[in-house]
Structures are given as C-alpha cells and as structure tokens.
Design a protein around this motif. Structure first.
Motif, PDB file in Angstrom:
ATOM      1  N   CYS A  75       0.838  -1.196   0.000  1.00 37.37           N
ATOM      2  CA  CYS A  75       0.000   0.000   0.000  1.00 37.37           C
ATOM      3  C   CYS A  75       0.881   1.258   0.000  1.00 37.37           C
ATOM      4  O   CYS A  75       0.618   2.205  -0.749  1.00 37.37           O
ATOM      5  CB  CYS A  75      -0.915  -0.012   1.212  1.00 37.37           C
ATOM      6  N   THR A  76       1.915   1.252   0.807  1.00 38.44           N
ATOM      7  CA  THR A  76       2.844   2.387   0.859  1.00 38.44           C
ATOM      8  C   THR A  76       3.541   2.565  -0.479  1.00 38.44           C
ATOM      9  O   THR A  76       3.686   3.693  -0.966  1.00 38.44           O
ATOM     10  CB  THR A  76       3.892   2.166   1.975  1.00 38.44           C
ATOM     11  N   MET A  81       3.991   5.478  -5.687  1.00 39.92           N
ATOM     12  CA  MET A  81       3.898   5.492  -7.146  1.00 39.92           C
ATOM     13  C   MET A  81       2.831   6.493  -7.615  1.00 39.92           C
ATOM     14  O   MET A  81       3.039   7.203  -8.596  1.00 39.92           O
ATOM     15  CB  MET A  81       3.577   4.095  -7.685  1.00 39.92           C
ATOM     16  N   LYS A  82       1.713   6.550  -6.918  1.00 41.13           N
ATOM     17  CA  LYS A  82       0.665   7.512  -7.272  1.00 41.13           C
ATOM     18  C   LYS A  82       1.180   8.939  -7.118  1.00 41.13           C
ATOM     19  O   LYS A  82       0.922   9.795  -7.951  1.00 41.13           O
ATOM     20  CB  LYS A  82      -0.575   7.316  -6.382  1.00 41.13           C
ATOM     21  N   ARG A  86       1.581  11.685 -10.026  1.00 38.76           N
ATOM     22  CA  ARG A  86       0.924  12.983  -9.903  1.00 38.76           C
ATOM     23  C   ARG A  86       1.917  14.133 -10.087  1.00 38.76           C
ATOM     24  O   ARG A  86       1.670  15.066 -10.852  1.00 38.76           O
ATOM     25  CB  ARG A  86       0.243  13.096  -8.534  1.00 38.76           C
ATOM     26  N   VAL A  87       3.047  14.044  -9.397  1.00 43.56           N
ATOM     27  CA  VAL A  87       4.046  15.111  -9.474  1.00 43.56           C
ATOM     28  C   VAL A  87       4.659  15.200 -10.867  1.00 43.56           C
ATOM     29  O   VAL A  87       4.833  16.297 -11.402  1.00 43.56           O
ATOM     30  CB  VAL A  87       5.138  14.899  -8.396  1.00 43.56           C
ATOM     31  N   ALA A  88       4.963  14.060 -11.466  1.00 42.34           N
ATOM     32  CA  ALA A  88       5.554  14.068 -12.806  1.00 42.34           C
ATOM     33  C   ALA A  88       4.607  14.709 -13.811  1.00 42.34           C
ATOM     34  O   ALA A  88       5.024  15.523 -14.650  1.00 42.34           O
ATOM     35  CB  ALA A  88       5.911  12.648 -13.243  1.00 42.34           C
ATOM     36  N   GLU A 124       3.161   5.546 -18.912  1.00 47.68           N
ATOM     37  CA  GLU A 124       2.444   4.423 -18.313  1.00 47.68           C
ATOM     38  C   GLU A 124       1.701   3.650 -19.388  1.00 47.68           C
ATOM     39  O   GLU A 124       1.328   4.202 -20.423  1.00 47.68           O
ATOM     40  CB  GLU A 124       1.472   4.899 -17.228  1.00 47.68           C
ATOM     41  N   VAL A 125       1.545   2.361 -19.139  1.00 39.76           N
ATOM     42  CA  VAL A 125       0.778   1.508 -20.038  1.00 39.76           C
ATOM     43  C   VAL A 125      -0.402   0.980 -19.248  1.00 39.76           C
ATOM     44  O   VAL A 125      -0.243   0.435 -18.163  1.00 39.76           O
ATOM     45  CB  VAL A 125       1.633   0.327 -20.571  1.00 39.76           C
TER      46      VAL A 125
END
Length: 177
Positions: A75-76, A81-82, A86-88, A124-125
């Motif tokens: 989960c962490t 990754m989320k 988001r930042v990228a 992302e794919v």
C-alpha cells in the motif's frame, strides 16, 4: 492495559514475564486482527482475554501479521507510485505551460512535490493504451525495456508534448507499434 495502537502492544513485546493479558473493553480490540497481533508480539503470553493460546494460534498469528505487514508495504509503495505519477504529470504540465506561454489554472502546481520535484515526464501503459506525459517521455521510446508488450498497444496518448516534438518519432512509433 489500555492501548489504542499496535505500537503500544509492541512495547510489551520485550516482556519475558507477562503470561496473561485481558484487553476486554479496550478500543484496540475493535481491530479485526488484534488477537493475532498480540499473540505474535508477546511470545511469553499463555492466555489472552481469559483464553488459553494454542500453538496453532501462534502459527496462524505469525502468518496473519506477516501478511498484514506485506499488505501495508504494498500500500505504501502504491501510494508512492501515485504521488510520483501525480508530481511528474504536474511538472510536465507546468513545463508545457511555460514553453507555450499559457497561464495555468491549476492551483496544485504550487503544492509540495517532495522527493519527486525534478520529474518532468511520465510514461504508463494501461491495458492497450500507452500514455506519455511531457516531451522527455518520448526519449523512453528509444529504450527496448521501457515498454513491455508493445504488441498489445492500440492507442497512444500524448499529453503536454508539443506536436513538433512528436513528429520526429513517428517512424519509430510506426515500426515499434
């Protein structure tokens, strides 16, 4: 014992003399796996909530606690990754607006980006769609190991990439996909 977290139970874990523990009425008991956590953390414990602890319960407690720890780690990792994504994407958008002299309506741009603040692209794919955010993402098309299962890609989504940057990659895209 009055405790509201697994951390408090872990503090008791070093006790070699604690053999009986009753947590009836404690808020911690509302957690679904509180018994497994207590049994796993307190090796000297012989009775929990006035019931004898069996060896089978000890083995199962160990398994349940390890699985929960793995779940928390996953989960962490997923949250990180989320946040990275988001930042990228926000940074790619910011660069897009700067390069194209477009004013941004996104207030999140001034948010805290943390360790990912230097990211300016993202790839992302998702099922049959390749999504590229920011012009530097096009450079990833050069690398063979960047995108797996290229045969399944039927759509390519370009976001925050000037068309003039995409054109030189058309030949590579046609050959690769």
């Amino acid at each position: 014992v009055s405790t509201q977290s697994t951390g408090s139970i872990r503090c008791l874990g070093g006790s070699q003399s604690l053999q009986e523990l009753a947590l009836d009425g404690n808020p911690f008991t509302s957690e679904p796996s509180y018994k497994q956590i207590v049994i796993d953390q307190l090796a000297s414990l012989r009775q929990l909530d006035l019931k004898r602890i069996t060896e089978d319960e000890r083995r199962m407690a160990s398994i349940v606690v390890r699985k929960e720890e793995e779940k928390k780690k996953e989960c962490t990792k997923a949250q990180a990754m989320k946040e990275r994504r988001r930042v990228a994407i926000l940074n790619a958008e910011k660069l897009w607006h700067e390069d194209n002299k477009v004013s941004s309506c996104t207030s999140e741009m001034n948010g805290k980006n943390g360790e990912f603040e230097n990211l300016s692209h993202y790839t992302e794919v998702e099922v049959d769609t390749l999504r590229l955010y920011g012009a530097p993402a096009l450079d990833g098309l050069e690398k063979n190991n960047t995108i797996n299962n290229v045969q399944s890609i039927t759509q390519i989504f370009f976001k925050f990439i000037p068309f003039d940057c995409i054109v030189p990659h058309f030949t590579k895209l046609r050959v690769r996909f």
